[in-house]
Enzyme design. Structure first.
Site, PDB file in Angstrom:
ATOM      1  CE  LYS A   1      -0.662   4.347  -6.551  1.00  0.00           C
ATOM      2  NZ  LYS A   1      -0.077   3.477  -5.474  1.00  0.00           N
TER       3      LYS A   1
ATOM      4  CG  ASN B   1      -1.616   1.275   1.397  1.00  0.00           C
ATOM      5  OD1 ASN B   1      -2.579   1.654   0.873  1.00  0.00           O
ATOM      6  ND2 ASN B   1      -1.097   1.829   2.499  1.00  0.00           N
TER       7      ASN B   1
ATOM      8  CE1 TYR C   1       0.160   7.785  -6.674  1.00  0.00           C
ATOM      9  CE2 TYR C   1      -1.902   8.564  -7.800  1.00  0.00           C
ATOM     10  CZ  TYR C   1      -1.341   7.943  -6.812  1.00  0.00           C
ATOM     11  OH  TYR C   1      -2.244   7.394  -5.840  1.00  0.00           O
TER      12      TYR C   1
HETATM   13  P1  NAD Z   1      -0.397   8.619   2.951  1.00  0.00           P
HETATM   14  O1  NAD Z   1       0.305   9.608   2.452  1.00  0.00           O
HETATM   15  O2  NAD Z   1      -1.432   9.092   4.273  1.00  0.00           O
HETATM   16  O3  NAD Z   1       0.046   7.364   3.358  1.00  0.00           O
HETATM   17  C1  NAD Z   1       1.030   6.970   2.703  1.00  0.00           C
HETATM   18  C2  NAD Z   1       1.979   5.634   3.439  1.00  0.00           C
HETATM   19  O4  NAD Z   1       3.043   5.344   2.589  1.00  0.00           O
HETATM   20  C3  NAD Z   1       2.227   6.206   4.779  1.00  0.00           C
HETATM   21  O5  NAD Z   1       2.339   5.282   5.769  1.00  0.00           O
HETATM   22  C4  NAD Z   1       3.995   6.442   4.407  1.00  0.00           C
HETATM   23  O6  NAD Z   1       4.573   5.875   5.370  1.00  0.00           O
HETATM   24  C5  NAD Z   1       3.995   5.342   3.363  1.00  0.00           C
HETATM   25  N1  NAD Z   1       5.265   5.561   2.741  1.00  0.00           N
HETATM   26  C6  NAD Z   1       5.623   6.583   1.884  1.00  0.00           C
HETATM   27  N2  NAD Z   1       6.762   6.648   1.278  1.00  0.00           N
HETATM   28  C7  NAD Z   1       7.370   5.466   1.799  1.00  0.00           C
HETATM   29  C8  NAD Z   1       8.676   4.942   1.552  1.00  0.00           C
HETATM   30  N3  NAD Z   1       9.422   5.485   0.643  1.00  0.00           N
HETATM   31  N4  NAD Z   1       8.748   3.754   2.061  1.00  0.00           N
HETATM   32  C9  NAD Z   1       7.824   3.387   2.961  1.00  0.00           C
HETATM   33  N5  NAD Z   1       6.548   3.789   3.185  1.00  0.00           N
HETATM   34  C10 NAD Z   1       6.182   4.911   2.609  1.00  0.00           C
HETATM   35  O7  NAD Z   1      -1.467   7.890   1.863  1.00  0.00           O
HETATM   36  P2  NAD Z   1      -2.779   7.358   1.608  1.00  0.00           P
HETATM   37  O8  NAD Z   1      -3.753   8.377   0.802  1.00  0.00           O
HETATM   38  O9  NAD Z   1      -3.070   6.591   2.670  1.00  0.00           O
HETATM   39  O10 NAD Z   1      -2.112   6.488   0.203  1.00  0.00           O
HETATM   40  C11 NAD Z   1      -2.041   5.050   0.530  1.00  0.00           C
HETATM   41  C12 NAD Z   1      -2.098   4.423  -0.886  1.00  0.00           C
HETATM   42  O11 NAD Z   1      -3.389   4.522  -1.686  1.00  0.00           O
HETATM   43  C13 NAD Z   1      -1.011   4.924  -2.044  1.00  0.00           C
HETATM   44  O12 NAD Z   1      -0.270   3.817  -2.587  1.00  0.00           O
HETATM   45  C14 NAD Z   1      -1.647   5.809  -2.878  1.00  0.00           C
HETATM   46  O13 NAD Z   1      -0.996   5.927  -4.061  1.00  0.00           O
HETATM   47  C15 NAD Z   1      -3.014   5.165  -2.897  1.00  0.00           C
HETATM   48  N6  NAD Z   1      -3.978   5.994  -3.177  1.00  0.00           N
HETATM   49  C16 NAD Z   1      -4.680   6.822  -2.475  1.00  0.00           C
HETATM   50  C17 NAD Z   1      -5.662   7.629  -2.793  1.00  0.00           C
HETATM   51  C18 NAD Z   1      -6.327   8.582  -2.083  1.00  0.00           C
HETATM   52  O14 NAD Z   1      -7.035   9.524  -2.486  1.00  0.00           O
HETATM   53  N7  NAD Z   1      -5.863   9.117  -0.960  1.00  0.00           N
HETATM   54  C19 NAD Z   1      -6.379   7.691  -4.004  1.00  0.00           C
HETATM   55  C20 NAD Z   1      -5.723   6.457  -5.030  1.00  0.00           C
HETATM   56  C21 NAD Z   1      -4.600   5.675  -4.405  1.00  0.00           C
END
Ligand code: NAD
Length: 253
Positions: free
Chosen positions: A165, A96, A161
């Site tokens: 994905k 994730n 990005y």
């Molecule tokens: P967030 O920024 O709140 O959390 C991201 C997490 O990834 C954190 O726990 C952080 O510690 C971890 N992370 C970031 N860089 C890292 C690294 N180099 N090594 C290890 N861990 C790392 O983001 P989120 O919104 O909870 O996103 C989680 C996932 O969901 C991501 O893959 C993101 O692309 C995907 N996503 C999010 C959304 C959204 O709208 N929030 C939409 C589509 C996809």
């Protein structure tokens, strides 16, 4: 106890990016269903903060934390070795962790694209490779990836990005084909716009405009995504592999 809870209780689950947002909610949901969870974050401080928060909720939660550089396969191996030492197996991997991007291609410096790929793609590959070897021995396992709605149609800026994905979708579909014979299911969730720090960091005007186009008329919550992960990890999804499940309030449609 229902089939969903039965198939999650006692399972060993790794959640990368488990310190906040979607990942943290997923960690909590699996713990609440009796799973043993190893969460990963980018920094030891944020990992500790997440563990402290979980301990405040329930000291009986079986949870540990790591901060490996996911783009370095040796650090991933080291982490899985520690999970095996503690719990003896790995049943579910949730890839994730991810970083988003909204820069114009004209603003990309030399390393920017590679940095996104390192975390969002190489990290997913490394964890999948290392954990699949363990799951193959067990002849069962579930690998789940966090993709994005932008993997379906791209986005106007921050091209790295969606590119990353699209690659996650490619890994999901290919590994589902390759690993099915070893009893390993591989799926991804493509979230829409979910209220996390990642989204809060974007321009509010952009978010509001996007929200107006959501058929279910609201942004998604981290719980919406965690629920879908729980379902895909459970035996209720035992015949689902290679799917990219949109959880987006109908935006992609
Ligand atoms: P967030 O920024 O709140 O959390 C991201 C997490 O990834 C954190 O726990 C952080 O510690 C971890 N992370 C970031 N860089 C890292 C690294 N180099 N090594 C290890 N861990 C790392 O983001 P989120 O919104 O909870 O996103 C989680 C996932 O969901 C991501 O893959 C993101 O692309 C995907 N996503 C999010 C959304 C959204 O709208 N929030 C939409 C589509 C996809």
């Amino acid at each position: 106890m229902n089939i969903l809870s039965q198939s999650i209780e006692g399972k060993v689950v790794i959640v990368t990016g488990g310190t906040r947002g979607i990942g943290f909610e997923t960690v909590k949901l699996f713990l609440n269903h009796g799973a043993k969870v190893a969460l990963c974050g980018s920094k030891q401080e944020t990992v500790q903060k997440a563990l402290n928060e979980l301990n405040k909720i329930d000291i009986k939660f079986d949870v540990i934390g790591f901060s490996p550089d996911l783009s370095n396969i040796n650090e991933v191996k080291d982490m899985t070795k520690k999970v095996l030492q503690k719990w003896g197996t790995i049943d579910v991997l949730i890839n994730n962790a991810g970083i988003s991007d909204s820069k114009s291609i004209y603003e990309y410096d030399d390393d920017h694209f590679a940095k996104i790929m390192d975390i969002n793609v190489q990290g997913v590959f490394n964890c999948s490779k290392v954990v699949a070897e363990i799951m193959k021995e067990n002849k069962k396992g579930v690998i789940l990836n966090t993709s994005s709605m932008v993997s379906i149609y791209g986005q106007k800026s921050g091209c790295g990005y969606p590119t990353s994905k699209f690659a996650v979708n490619g890994l999901t579909k290919s590994l589902a084909r390759e690993l099915g014979k070893d009893g390993i299911r591989v799926n991804a969730i493509a979230p829409g716009i979910i209220e996390t720090d990642m989204v809060k960091a974007l321009d509010p005007n952009i978010i509001n405009k996007m929200a107006q186009n959501i058929p279910l008329n609201r942004l998604g919550t981290p719980e919406d995504i965690a629920n879908a992960f729980l379902f895909l990890a459970s035996d209720l999804a035992s015949y689902i592999s290679g799917a990219i499940l949109s959880v987006d309030g109908g935006i992609v449609g």
